[in-house]
Design a protein around this motif. Structure first.
Motif, PDB file in Angstrom:
ATOM      1  N   LEU A 268       0.829  -1.212   0.000  1.00  0.00           N
ATOM      2  CA  LEU A 268       0.000   0.000   0.000  1.00  0.00           C
ATOM      3  C   LEU A 268       0.858   1.255   0.000  1.00  0.00           C
ATOM      4  O   LEU A 268       0.537   2.236  -0.682  1.00  0.00           O
ATOM      5  CB  LEU A 268      -0.935  -0.003   1.212  1.00  0.00           C
ATOM      6  N   ARG A 269       1.933   1.248   0.768  1.00  0.00           N
ATOM      7  CA  ARG A 269       2.804   2.421   0.787  1.00  0.00           C
ATOM      8  C   ARG A 269       3.390   2.703  -0.586  1.00  0.00           C
ATOM      9  O   ARG A 269       3.530   3.859  -0.985  1.00  0.00           O
ATOM     10  CB  ARG A 269       3.913   2.229   1.822  1.00  0.00           C
ATOM     11  N   ARG A 270       3.744   1.656  -1.328  1.00  0.00           N
ATOM     12  CA  ARG A 270       4.283   1.853  -2.665  1.00  0.00           C
ATOM     13  C   ARG A 270       3.257   2.499  -3.588  1.00  0.00           C
ATOM     14  O   ARG A 270       3.602   3.236  -4.503  1.00  0.00           O
ATOM     15  CB  ARG A 270       4.750   0.524  -3.265  1.00  0.00           C
ATOM     16  N   LYS A 271       1.984   2.225  -3.344  1.00  0.00           N
ATOM     17  CA  LYS A 271       0.928   2.742  -4.220  1.00  0.00           C
ATOM     18  C   LYS A 271       0.387   4.092  -3.763  1.00  0.00           C
ATOM     19  O   LYS A 271      -0.044   4.907  -4.585  1.00  0.00           O
ATOM     20  CB  LYS A 271      -0.215   1.721  -4.305  1.00  0.00           C
ATOM     21  N   LEU A 272       0.411   4.335  -2.448  1.00  0.00           N
ATOM     22  CA  LEU A 272      -0.204   5.540  -1.887  1.00  0.00           C
ATOM     23  C   LEU A 272       0.777   6.689  -1.671  1.00  0.00           C
ATOM     24  O   LEU A 272       0.432   7.858  -1.891  1.00  0.00           O
ATOM     25  CB  LEU A 272      -0.839   5.229  -0.528  1.00  0.00           C
ATOM     26  N   GLU A 273       1.948   6.358  -1.206  1.00  0.00           N
ATOM     27  CA  GLU A 273       2.842   7.365  -0.662  1.00  0.00           C
ATOM     28  C   GLU A 273       3.790   7.935  -1.723  1.00  0.00           C
ATOM     29  O   GLU A 273       4.300   7.201  -2.572  1.00  0.00           O
ATOM     30  CB  GLU A 273       3.679   6.762   0.476  1.00  0.00           C
ATOM     31  N   THR A 274       4.043   9.235  -1.644  1.00  0.00           N
ATOM     32  CA  THR A 274       5.045   9.851  -2.509  1.00  0.00           C
ATOM     33  C   THR A 274       6.417   9.280  -2.211  1.00  0.00           C
ATOM     34  O   THR A 274       7.204   8.986  -3.118  1.00  0.00           O
ATOM     35  CB  THR A 274       5.051  11.374  -2.300  1.00  0.00           C
ATOM     36  N   ASN A 275       6.714   9.092  -0.922  1.00  0.00           N
ATOM     37  CA  ASN A 275       7.952   8.460  -0.484  1.00  0.00           C
ATOM     38  C   ASN A 275       7.587   7.350   0.497  1.00  0.00           C
ATOM     39  O   ASN A 275       7.335   7.618   1.675  1.00  0.00           O
ATOM     40  CB  ASN A 275       8.878   9.471   0.181  1.00  0.00           C
ATOM     41  N   PRO A 276       7.557   6.093   0.027  1.00  0.00           N
ATOM     42  CA  PRO A 276       7.151   4.994   0.913  1.00  0.00           C
ATOM     43  C   PRO A 276       8.003   4.856   2.165  1.00  0.00           C
ATOM     44  O   PRO A 276       7.536   4.305   3.167  1.00  0.00           O
ATOM     45  CB  PRO A 276       7.289   3.759   0.009  1.00  0.00           C
TER      46      PRO A 276
ATOM     47  N   PHE B 179       0.682   8.785   5.187  1.00  0.00           N
ATOM     48  CA  PHE B 179      -0.604   8.273   5.657  1.00  0.00           C
ATOM     49  C   PHE B 179      -0.457   7.084   6.618  1.00  0.00           C
ATOM     50  O   PHE B 179      -0.981   7.126   7.732  1.00  0.00           O
ATOM     51  CB  PHE B 179      -1.472   7.851   4.459  1.00  0.00           C
ATOM     52  N   ILE B 180       0.216   6.025   6.204  1.00  0.00           N
ATOM     53  CA  ILE B 180       0.284   4.805   7.008  1.00  0.00           C
ATOM     54  C   ILE B 180       1.554   4.843   7.852  1.00  0.00           C
ATOM     55  O   ILE B 180       2.659   4.605   7.361  1.00  0.00           O
ATOM     56  CB  ILE B 180       0.257   3.550   6.121  1.00  0.00           C
ATOM     57  N   LYS B 181       1.388   5.152   9.135  1.00  0.00           N
ATOM     58  CA  LYS B 181       2.509   5.324  10.047  1.00  0.00           C
ATOM     59  C   LYS B 181       2.730   4.055  10.882  1.00  0.00           C
ATOM     60  O   LYS B 181       1.775   3.421  11.338  1.00  0.00           O
ATOM     61  CB  LYS B 181       2.230   6.488  11.018  1.00  0.00           C
ATOM     62  N   THR B 182       3.998   3.714  11.075  1.00  0.00           N
ATOM     63  CA  THR B 182       4.354   2.607  11.955  1.00  0.00           C
ATOM     64  C   THR B 182       4.471   3.100  13.389  1.00  0.00           C
ATOM     65  O   THR B 182       5.140   4.103  13.657  1.00  0.00           O
ATOM     66  CB  THR B 182       5.694   1.981  11.527  1.00  0.00           C
ATOM     67  N   GLN B 183       3.813   2.432  14.294  1.00  0.00           N
ATOM     68  CA  GLN B 183       3.924   2.717  15.717  1.00  0.00           C
ATOM     69  C   GLN B 183       4.699   1.552  16.345  1.00  0.00           C
ATOM     70  O   GLN B 183       4.143   0.480  16.578  1.00  0.00           O
ATOM     71  CB  GLN B 183       2.535   2.859  16.355  1.00  0.00           C
ATOM     72  N   ARG B 184       5.981   1.763  16.571  1.00  0.00           N
ATOM     73  CA  ARG B 184       6.862   0.675  16.977  1.00  0.00           C
ATOM     74  C   ARG B 184       6.357  -0.033  18.238  1.00  0.00           C
ATOM     75  O   ARG B 184       6.049   0.597  19.244  1.00  0.00           O
ATOM     76  CB  ARG B 184       8.282   1.187  17.203  1.00  0.00           C
ATOM     77  N   GLY B 185       6.291  -1.347  18.124  1.00  0.00           N
ATOM     78  CA  GLY B 185       5.841  -2.156  19.243  1.00  0.00           C
ATOM     79  C   GLY B 185       4.337  -2.183  19.427  1.00  0.00           C
ATOM     80  O   GLY B 185       3.835  -2.925  20.276  1.00  0.00           O
ATOM     81  N   LEU B 186       3.617  -1.393  18.643  1.00  0.00           N
ATOM     82  CA  LEU B 186       2.167  -1.302  18.808  1.00  0.00           C
ATOM     83  C   LEU B 186       1.392  -1.739  17.575  1.00  0.00           C
ATOM     84  O   LEU B 186       0.422  -2.478  17.676  1.00  0.00           O
ATOM     85  CB  LEU B 186       1.770   0.135  19.176  1.00  0.00           C
ATOM     86  N   GLY B 187       1.815  -1.259  16.404  1.00  0.00           N
ATOM     87  CA  GLY B 187       1.076  -1.589  15.186  1.00  0.00           C
ATOM     88  C   GLY B 187       1.173  -0.460  14.178  1.00  0.00           C
ATOM     89  O   GLY B 187       2.248   0.096  13.946  1.00  0.00           O
TER      90      GLY B 187
ATOM     91  N   LEU C  68      -0.908   3.173  12.328  1.00  0.00           N
ATOM     92  CA  LEU C  68      -1.871   4.253  12.467  1.00  0.00           C
ATOM     93  C   LEU C  68      -2.049   4.916  11.105  1.00  0.00           C
ATOM     94  O   LEU C  68      -1.067   5.168  10.399  1.00  0.00           O
ATOM     95  CB  LEU C  68      -1.376   5.274  13.493  1.00  0.00           C
ATOM     96  N   PHE C  69      -3.296   5.201  10.750  1.00  0.00           N
ATOM     97  CA  PHE C  69      -3.572   5.940   9.520  1.00  0.00           C
ATOM     98  C   PHE C  69      -3.727   7.412   9.872  1.00  0.00           C
ATOM     99  O   PHE C  69      -4.645   7.799  10.595  1.00  0.00           O
ATOM    100  CB  PHE C  69      -4.840   5.420   8.848  1.00  0.00           C
ATOM    101  N   GLN C  70      -2.824   8.227   9.352  1.00  0.00           N
ATOM    102  CA  GLN C  70      -2.789   9.652   9.683  1.00  0.00           C
ATOM    103  C   GLN C  70      -3.894  10.400   8.954  1.00  0.00           C
ATOM    104  O   GLN C  70      -3.959  10.410   7.728  1.00  0.00           O
ATOM    105  CB  GLN C  70      -1.433  10.245   9.289  1.00  0.00           C
ATOM    106  N   GLY C  71      -4.792  11.043   9.723  1.00  0.00           N
ATOM    107  CA  GLY C  71      -5.854  11.857   9.140  1.00  0.00           C
ATOM    108  C   GLY C  71      -5.344  13.208   8.691  1.00  0.00           C
ATOM    109  O   GLY C  71      -4.140  13.469   8.729  1.00  0.00           O
TER     110      GLY C  71
END
Length: 245
Positions: free
Chosen positions: A212-220, A225-233, A235-238
């Motif tokens: 998804l990052r390859r398709k959505l993000e300017t810089n994967p 948008f799709i943020k990694t929360q280390r140790g947690l999972g 988050l989709f940034q609004g």
């Protein structure tokens, strides 16, 4: 596609029983099916006729199915590829599929689900001759330059061009985008996502996130948008706007 308008599927598997089962089942669904037991036969099939989708076993007797899939991807950039894998395969190996395959299923598989996912891959890979407008009564989400049509299950950019998503990719994006600014664990994502019922590995979520990052993000590597929360999972940034457009 052949001259009769049927989609042509290529089955690559070194087990004759599996090839025969798939050929018979998919032919009954209206597909033209050709099969190969190794890379040499696979390339011969691809050279002799147009093929719309490749269904390949990850582990062939004397060849690496994943490497063959990479080679197919290099030569046919838009070719949908589905991999079949055994339940005992290492999750790191599964993670590597994101480099080449569009989707995968575990053996033993359910024929009805396999057929549905093949159909979904073919539908999503169909090239659009022109951008299609969003239907006025569709339920949509808007974030950044993107429109996520939840009714037709399509992702479109600001020019109206569709970005092709697999069933699992769309289901994951829907799960995240409908819950913006909320951290979701991998287990929660699997439970909430309708497209991941049979893909139970935590690493499967990581595979789909990378896609998804390859398709959505300017810089994967620095996602907006799709943020990694280390140790947690994840988050989709609004912000995400909801609208019955």
């Amino acid at each position: 596609m052949n001259e009769l308008g049927k989609k042509t599927l290529l089955i690559v598997d070194d087990e004759p029983d599996i090839r025969h089962l798939l050929c018979d089942a998919l032919a009954q669904k209206g597909y033209q099916v050709v099969d190969a037991e190794n890379g040499v036969q696979m390339w011969r099939c691809l050279d002799e006729q147009p093929v719309d989708l490749v269904l390949m076993d990850l582990y062939l007797q004397e060849e690496d199915g994943l490497q063959l899939a990479r080679e197919v991807r290099q030569r046919f950039d838009d070719m949908p590829i589905m991999m079949l894998t055994g339940k005992g395969d290492e999750t790191d190996r599964i993670l590597g599929l994101e480099l080449a395959a569009d989707d995968y299923m575990m053996k033993p598989f359910n024929l009805r689900e396999l057929t549905a996912r093949i159909h979904a891959l073919l539908r999503r890979s169909a090239r659009q001759t022109s951008p299609q407008p969003i239907n006025s009564d569709h339920d949509c989400l808007y974030f950044g330059k993107w429109t996520l049509d939840l009714t037709s299950r399509q992702l479109r950019d600001q020019q109206g061009e569709e970005v092709i998503l697999t069933l699992g990719e769309f289901s994951l994006l829907e799960t995240l985008a409908t819950r913006p600014d909320r951290v979701l664990s991998r287990e929660q994502i699997i439970d909430l996502s309708r497209g991941l019922e049979t893909e139970v590995f935590d690493r499967t979520v990581d595979v789909l996130i990378l896609r998804l990052r390859r398709k959505l993000e300017t810089n994967p590597k620095a996602p907006e948008f799709i943020k990694t929360q280390r140790g947690l999972g994840y988050l989709f940034q609004g912000p995400v706007a909801k609208s019955m457009s």
